[in-house]
Design a protein around this motif. Structure first.
Motif, short mmCIF file in Angstrom:
data_model
loop_
_atom_site.label_atom_id
_atom_site.label_comp_id
_atom_site.label_asym_id
_atom_site.label_seq_id
_atom_site.Cartn_x
_atom_site.Cartn_y
_atom_site.Cartn_z
N ALA A 170 0.85 -1.20 0.00
CA ALA A 170 0.00 0.00 0.00
C ALA A 170 0.88 1.24 0.00
N VAL A 171 0.29 2.35 -0.42
CA VAL A 171 0.91 3.67 -0.33
C VAL A 171 0.10 4.47 0.66
N GLU A 172 0.71 4.77 1.80
CA GLU A 172 0.03 5.49 2.88
C GLU A 172 0.64 6.87 3.02
N GLY A 173 0.04 7.85 2.37
CA GLY A 173 0.60 9.20 2.37
C GLY A 173 1.90 9.22 1.59
N ASP A 174 2.98 9.59 2.27
CA ASP A 174 4.30 9.61 1.64
C ASP A 174 5.07 8.32 1.88
N ALA A 175 4.48 7.38 2.62
CA ALA A 175 5.19 6.16 2.99
C ALA A 175 4.77 4.99 2.10
N LEU A 176 5.74 4.14 1.78
CA LEU A 176 5.48 2.91 1.02
C LEU A 176 5.56 1.74 1.98
N VAL A 177 4.52 0.92 1.98
CA VAL A 177 4.46 -0.24 2.87
C VAL A 177 4.58 -1.50 2.02
N GLY A 213 7.54 3.48 11.12
CA GLY A 213 7.13 2.11 11.39
C GLY A 213 7.58 1.22 10.25
N PRO A 214 6.68 0.47 9.64
CA PRO A 214 7.06 -0.35 8.49
C PRO A 214 7.08 0.41 7.17
N GLY A 215 6.63 1.66 7.17
CA GLY A 215 6.57 2.45 5.94
C GLY A 215 7.91 3.11 5.62
N LEU A 216 8.28 3.11 4.36
CA LEU A 216 9.53 3.70 3.89
C LEU A 216 9.27 5.07 3.29
N LEU A 217 10.10 6.05 3.65
CA LEU A 217 9.99 7.40 3.12
C LEU A 217 11.13 7.62 2.13
N LEU A 218 10.79 8.02 0.91
CA LEU A 218 11.77 8.18 -0.15
C LEU A 218 12.25 9.62 -0.26
N GLU A 219 13.41 9.77 -0.88
CA GLU A 219 14.01 11.09 -1.05
C GLU A 219 13.18 11.98 -1.94
N GLN A 225 2.85 7.33 -9.69
CA GLN A 225 2.98 6.73 -8.38
C GLN A 225 2.89 5.21 -8.49
N PRO A 226 3.73 4.48 -7.75
CA PRO A 226 3.65 3.01 -7.79
C PRO A 226 2.33 2.53 -7.23
N GLN A 227 1.93 1.33 -7.66
CA GLN A 227 0.65 0.76 -7.25
C GLN A 227 0.87 -0.53 -6.47
N ALA A 228 -0.10 -0.89 -5.66
CA ALA A 228 -0.03 -2.13 -4.90
C ALA A 228 0.21 -3.31 -5.85
#
Length: 273
Positions: A170-177, A213-219, A225-228
């Motif tokens: 999932a994409v949660e705001g600016d974070a990639l899970v 948390g488990p979400g990654l924040l990119l530069e 935008q990437p999709q699930a």
């Protein structure tokens, strides 16, 4: 192949551009009004692509120039330029006799693309020649942090140990899970990279600057935008500190830095007795 150029009153010469992007796509363009096939490569007609004045000498100073053109060719898209697909692409320029393309091309310049800018329906790209490599430091500069690239030359670690293929959940705001990724694993990926291998972002990569948390924040944000369900290669990172190299990776013997060397602040400290 012709051995002499510009030796006739009327020339039939076209300029060629052969570009190899970092995502593995190779493209050819010709400053001509029709496509040319040379050495099993199709050079698409792009008469609007022209370089600035080409200057060559036998000195050591880099001779940079620009190439500009219109965003009219279907292979030169604004979204690809803005996404960075063209950044750092290897490029070579040459000449060909468009009446006899079967004779091959004469390549006279090799380098790579630098910064790319877009204004309206026009783009401009900086061309950096091989002599730009001479701008690099001749000798390493002392620093408290490691100068080696993680899992690169001098590091001694194998990248295969620190990379995995992840499925975007999932994409949660600016974070990639990513599926199966928990907080401690996400923390190890900070300063690493996400390199997309499927979906609309395939071929692009971005540095991981933090995690939530488990979400990654990119530069930087990605477009599109990437999709699930998209697949990405997740590469762990290193903060280049001696403590990290020693405790986390057990690789202190290959640390390329001087963590105990006194810095400039030593001169400003007050004496203690």
């Amino acid at each position: 192949m012709r051995t002499r150029w510009f030796d006739r009153p009327l020339e039939t010469i076209a300029m060629l551009w052969h570009i190899e992007r970092a995502d593995g796509i190779a493209l050819g363009f010709a400053a001509h009004d029709r496509d040319l096939v040379i050495g099993h490569v199709r050079y698409h007609a792009a008469p609007g692509m022209l370089p600035s004045a080409i200057e060559m000498d036998d000195g050591f100073d880099p001779l940079d120039m620009d190439v500009g053109g219109a965003l009219s060719h279907q292979l030169i898209r604004a979204d690809d330029l803005e996404a960075g697909r063209w950044n750092g692409a290897a490029i070579r320029m040459g000449l060909v006799d468009w009446e006899r393309p079967q004779d091959g091309a004469a390549w006279f310049w090799h380098g790579h693309l630098g910064s790319v800018s877009i204004e309206g329906q026009q783009f401009t790209a900086e061309l950096r020649g091989l002599k730009a490599l001479l701008d690099a430091d001749y000798a390493p500069t002392s620093s408290p942090s490691c100068r080696a690239e993680f899992c690169g030359p001098g590091c001694g670690l194998s990248r295969a140990r620190f990379e995995r293929i992840g499925v975007l959940a999932a994409v949660e705001g600016d974070a990639l899970v990513f599926e199966g990724l928990v907080g401690p694993d996400a923390a190890k990926l900070v300063q690493g990279q996400v390199r997309w291998i499927s979906g609309a972002c395939a071929g692009l990569d971005s540095r991981i600057i933090d995690h939530d948390g488990p979400g990654l924040l990119l530069e930087r944000s990605l477009a599109p935008q990437p999709q699930a369900g998209d697949l990405a290669l997740l590469i762990e990172g290193c903060d280049k500190a001696f403590a990290t190299c020693s405790a986390r990776f057990g690789n202190a013997v290959n640390f390329r830095g001087e963590p105990h060397l006194p810095g400039n602040d030593l001169l400003t400290r007050f004496a203690t007795f």
